[in-house]
Design a protein around this motif. Sequence first.
Motif, PDB file in Angstrom:
ATOM      1  N   ASP A   1      61.669 -57.118 -17.556  1.00  0.00           N
ATOM      2  CA  ASP A   1      60.602 -56.343 -18.043  1.00  0.00           C
ATOM      3  C   ASP A   1      60.803 -55.002 -18.166  1.00  0.00           C
ATOM      4  OD1 ASP A   1      58.142 -58.302 -17.465  1.00  0.00           O
ATOM      5  OD2 ASP A   1      58.269 -57.211 -15.265  1.00  0.00           O
ATOM      6  N   VAL A   2      61.678 -54.076 -18.318  1.00  0.00           N
ATOM      7  CA  VAL A   2      61.762 -52.891 -18.433  1.00  0.00           C
ATOM      8  C   VAL A   2      63.835 -52.679 -18.046  1.00  0.00           C
ATOM      9  CG1 VAL A   2      59.935 -51.918 -18.621  1.00  0.00           C
ATOM     10  CG2 VAL A   2      61.148 -51.782 -16.248  1.00  0.00           C
ATOM     11  N   GLY A   3      64.280 -51.774 -19.471  1.00  0.00           N
ATOM     12  CA  GLY A   3      66.065 -51.694 -18.975  1.00  0.00           C
ATOM     13  C   GLY A   3      66.118 -50.200 -19.611  1.00  0.00           C
ATOM     14  N   LEU A   4      66.737 -49.515 -18.122  1.00  0.00           N
ATOM     15  CA  LEU A   4      67.405 -48.439 -19.106  1.00  0.00           C
ATOM     16  C   LEU A   4      68.914 -48.545 -19.151  1.00  0.00           C
ATOM     17  CD1 LEU A   4      66.242 -45.432 -18.796  1.00  0.00           C
ATOM     18  CD2 LEU A   4      67.175 -45.409 -16.915  1.00  0.00           C
ATOM     19  N   VAL A   5      69.446 -47.697 -20.699  1.00  0.00           N
ATOM     20  CA  VAL A   5      70.465 -48.395 -20.812  1.00  0.00           C
ATOM     21  C   VAL A   5      70.905 -46.492 -21.532  1.00  0.00           C
ATOM     22  CG1 VAL A   5      70.254 -50.578 -21.682  1.00  0.00           C
ATOM     23  CG2 VAL A   5      70.135 -48.911 -23.412  1.00  0.00           C
TER      24      VAL A   5
ATOM     25  N   CYS B   1      66.230 -39.118 -23.429  1.00  0.00           N
ATOM     26  CA  CYS B   1      66.904 -37.948 -23.179  1.00  0.00           C
ATOM     27  C   CYS B   1      68.328 -37.847 -23.817  1.00  0.00           C
ATOM     28  CB  CYS B   1      66.540 -37.974 -21.463  1.00  0.00           C
ATOM     29  SG  CYS B   1      67.424 -38.602 -20.742  1.00  0.00           S
ATOM     30  N   THR B   2      68.513 -36.754 -24.285  1.00  0.00           N
ATOM     31  CA  THR B   2      70.065 -37.239 -24.512  1.00  0.00           C
ATOM     32  C   THR B   2      70.646 -35.988 -23.601  1.00  0.00           C
ATOM     33  OG1 THR B   2      70.401 -37.768 -26.772  1.00  0.00           O
ATOM     34  CG2 THR B   2      71.472 -36.660 -26.208  1.00  0.00           C
ATOM     35  N   ASP B   3      72.062 -36.294 -23.573  1.00  0.00           N
ATOM     36  CA  ASP B   3      72.373 -35.174 -22.187  1.00  0.00           C
ATOM     37  C   ASP B   3      73.433 -35.206 -22.726  1.00  0.00           C
ATOM     38  OD1 ASP B   3      70.327 -34.846 -20.112  1.00  0.00           O
ATOM     39  OD2 ASP B   3      70.513 -36.901 -19.529  1.00  0.00           O
ATOM     40  N   PRO B   4      74.901 -34.214 -22.505  1.00  0.00           N
ATOM     41  CA  PRO B   4      76.013 -33.729 -22.398  1.00  0.00           C
ATOM     42  C   PRO B   4      77.101 -34.757 -21.227  1.00  0.00           C
ATOM     43  CG  PRO B   4      75.558 -31.807 -21.740  1.00  0.00           C
ATOM     44  CD  PRO B   4      74.083 -32.650 -21.813  1.00  0.00           C
ATOM     45  N   MET B   5      78.310 -34.743 -21.496  1.00  0.00           N
ATOM     46  CA  MET B   5      79.234 -35.649 -20.440  1.00  0.00           C
ATOM     47  C   MET B   5      80.417 -34.444 -20.155  1.00  0.00           C
ATOM     48  SD  MET B   5      78.610 -38.941 -20.904  1.00  0.00           S
ATOM     49  CE  MET B   5      80.232 -39.446 -19.820  1.00  0.00           C
TER      50      MET B   5
ATOM     51  N   ARG C   1      75.316 -38.431 -24.315  1.00  0.00           N
ATOM     52  CA  ARG C   1      74.788 -39.678 -23.871  1.00  0.00           C
ATOM     53  C   ARG C   1      73.498 -39.593 -23.789  1.00  0.00           C
ATOM     54  NH1 ARG C   1      78.144 -44.374 -22.890  1.00  0.00           N
ATOM     55  NH2 ARG C   1      76.801 -44.975 -21.617  1.00  0.00           N
ATOM     56  N   THR C   2      72.937 -41.241 -24.172  1.00  0.00           N
ATOM     57  CA  THR C   2      71.511 -40.830 -24.714  1.00  0.00           C
ATOM     58  C   THR C   2      70.998 -42.131 -23.802  1.00  0.00           C
ATOM     59  OG1 THR C   2      71.627 -40.165 -26.708  1.00  0.00           O
ATOM     60  CG2 THR C   2      69.546 -41.232 -26.504  1.00  0.00           C
ATOM     61  N   HIS C   3      69.704 -41.536 -23.304  1.00  0.00           N
ATOM     62  CA  HIS C   3      68.960 -43.055 -22.537  1.00  0.00           C
ATOM     63  C   HIS C   3      68.431 -43.345 -23.199  1.00  0.00           C
ATOM     64  CE1 HIS C   3      71.849 -41.367 -18.619  1.00  0.00           C
ATOM     65  NE2 HIS C   3      72.017 -42.248 -18.553  1.00  0.00           N
ATOM     66  N   TYR C   4      67.944 -44.710 -23.369  1.00  0.00           N
ATOM     67  CA  TYR C   4      66.736 -45.556 -24.108  1.00  0.00           C
ATOM     68  C   TYR C   4      66.266 -46.276 -23.333  1.00  0.00           C
ATOM     69  CZ  TYR C   4      68.786 -43.663 -28.551  1.00  0.00           C
ATOM     70  OH  TYR C   4      69.512 -43.087 -29.164  1.00  0.00           O
ATOM     71  N   LEU C   5      64.881 -46.434 -23.131  1.00  0.00           N
ATOM     72  CA  LEU C   5      63.638 -47.272 -22.407  1.00  0.00           C
ATOM     73  C   LEU C   5      63.283 -48.645 -22.986  1.00  0.00           C
ATOM     74  CD1 LEU C   5      62.565 -47.286 -19.261  1.00  0.00           C
ATOM     75  CD2 LEU C   5      60.766 -46.374 -20.516  1.00  0.00           C
ATOM     76  N   GLY C   6      63.962 -49.764 -22.504  1.00  0.00           N
ATOM     77  CA  GLY C   6      63.443 -50.783 -23.523  1.00  0.00           C
ATOM     78  C   GLY C   6      62.531 -51.485 -22.490  1.00  0.00           C
ATOM     79  N   TRP C   7      61.677 -52.757 -23.195  1.00  0.00           N
ATOM     80  CA  TRP C   7      60.745 -53.619 -22.968  1.00  0.00           C
ATOM     81  C   TRP C   7      60.522 -54.406 -24.034  1.00  0.00           C
ATOM     82  CZ3 TRP C   7      58.761 -48.454 -23.429  1.00  0.00           C
ATOM     83  CH2 TRP C   7      58.131 -48.291 -23.748  1.00  0.00           C
ATOM     84  N   ARG C   8      59.873 -55.914 -23.470  1.00  0.00           N
ATOM     85  CA  ARG C   8      59.412 -56.925 -24.215  1.00  0.00           C
ATOM     86  C   ARG C   8      58.539 -56.198 -24.582  1.00  0.00           C
ATOM     87  NH1 ARG C   8      60.493 -62.123 -25.311  1.00  0.00           N
ATOM     88  NH2 ARG C   8      58.567 -62.282 -25.376  1.00  0.00           N
ATOM     89  N   HIS C   9      57.832 -56.555 -26.276  1.00  0.00           N
ATOM     90  CA  HIS C   9      56.491 -56.232 -27.010  1.00  0.00           C
ATOM     91  C   HIS C   9      55.424 -56.862 -25.945  1.00  0.00           C
ATOM     92  CE1 HIS C   9      58.650 -54.012 -30.484  1.00  0.00           C
ATOM     93  NE2 HIS C   9      58.757 -55.192 -31.000  1.00  0.00           N
ATOM     94  N   ASP C  10      55.121 -57.751 -25.566  1.00  0.00           N
ATOM     95  CA  ASP C  10      54.363 -58.670 -24.608  1.00  0.00           C
ATOM     96  C   ASP C  10      54.411 -58.178 -23.201  1.00  0.00           C
ATOM     97  OD1 ASP C  10      56.347 -59.473 -23.621  1.00  0.00           O
ATOM     98  OD2 ASP C  10      55.314 -61.673 -23.920  1.00  0.00           O
ATOM     99  N   ALA C  11      55.374 -57.156 -22.840  1.00  0.00           N
ATOM    100  CA  ALA C  11      55.541 -56.198 -21.488  1.00  0.00           C
ATOM    101  C   ALA C  11      54.094 -55.458 -21.235  1.00  0.00           C
ATOM    102  CB  ALA C  11      57.352 -55.219 -21.225  1.00  0.00           C
TER     103      ALA C  11
END
Length: 211
Positions: A39-43, A63-67, A163-173
Motif C-alpha cells: 500500500d505504501v513505500g518508503l525509499v 526529508c533530505t539528509d546529508p550522508m 539522501r532524500t526519502h520519498y513516500l509513495g502510494w497507489r492513487h487508490d490507496a
Amino acid sequence: MGGLFVNQLHIAIPGAQVTTVMPHLADDVASRLARGTIDVGLVGMCSDMSPPPAGEVAWTRVCTDPMFVLIDEHHPYAGKPEVSLAELAEEQWLCVPSHGCLEECFVSACVRAGFTPRGMGEAEWTTAVDQVRAGRAVALVEPGQLDPPGVVTVPLAGAPLRRTHYLGWRHDADLRVDLEAVEGAAHRAHRDAVRRSPQYEQWLAMYGMLG
C-alpha cells in the motif's frame, strides 16, 4: 528510519496490521506499489535523483539528509565535528547494497574533491560495522541511527552526498489507508531519527538548521 516509520504507523493508525517487506531497489518498491501488492513505500534516493515513475503511483518528499561517515572510535578524525572527503582519500570505503545509485554518486563526489577512491565495497550493516571497528574500512551511513560500540559517526564537510526519502502510494490507496496519517508518521519518524543522533543534531545546529 524504516523501523521508526513502522513504529509511528502503529501509533497513527491504531489496530492496523503492518507487514514490512524489504525490496533492495526503488524500482522494486515502485513496481510493487503499482501492482497493489503493497500500500505504501518508503525509499531513499541520492538527492539529485527522483523516484521511478510507475503508472498509478504518487510520490511525496519526506526529508533530505546529508550522508555521514562511520569510522573506528580510535581513528584520527573520530573527535572532529566534520571531516572532508579529501581527508579520507586513502581509506577503503563500504556501503550497503540497498543504497542503489549511491556508489556512482560517491565516486563523482570524490572526483570533485580531487581524488579517485581506492574502492567501494558492499556489506550489510553488521559486517560493515565489524570492518569499521577493526579499522579496515570506513562506511557511508545515513544519520539518525545509534552508533554501535567501537565506532562513531562523523559528518562529511560540505555535505557532498545527500539522501532524500520519498513516500509513495497507489492513487487508490486512500480507499484502504489513511494517507494523511501515513505521511504524518513518516515525518515524525524522521524527527525521531534526528533526535536520537547527537552528531546530526550538532551538525544541524552548526549550520543553523535545527528547528
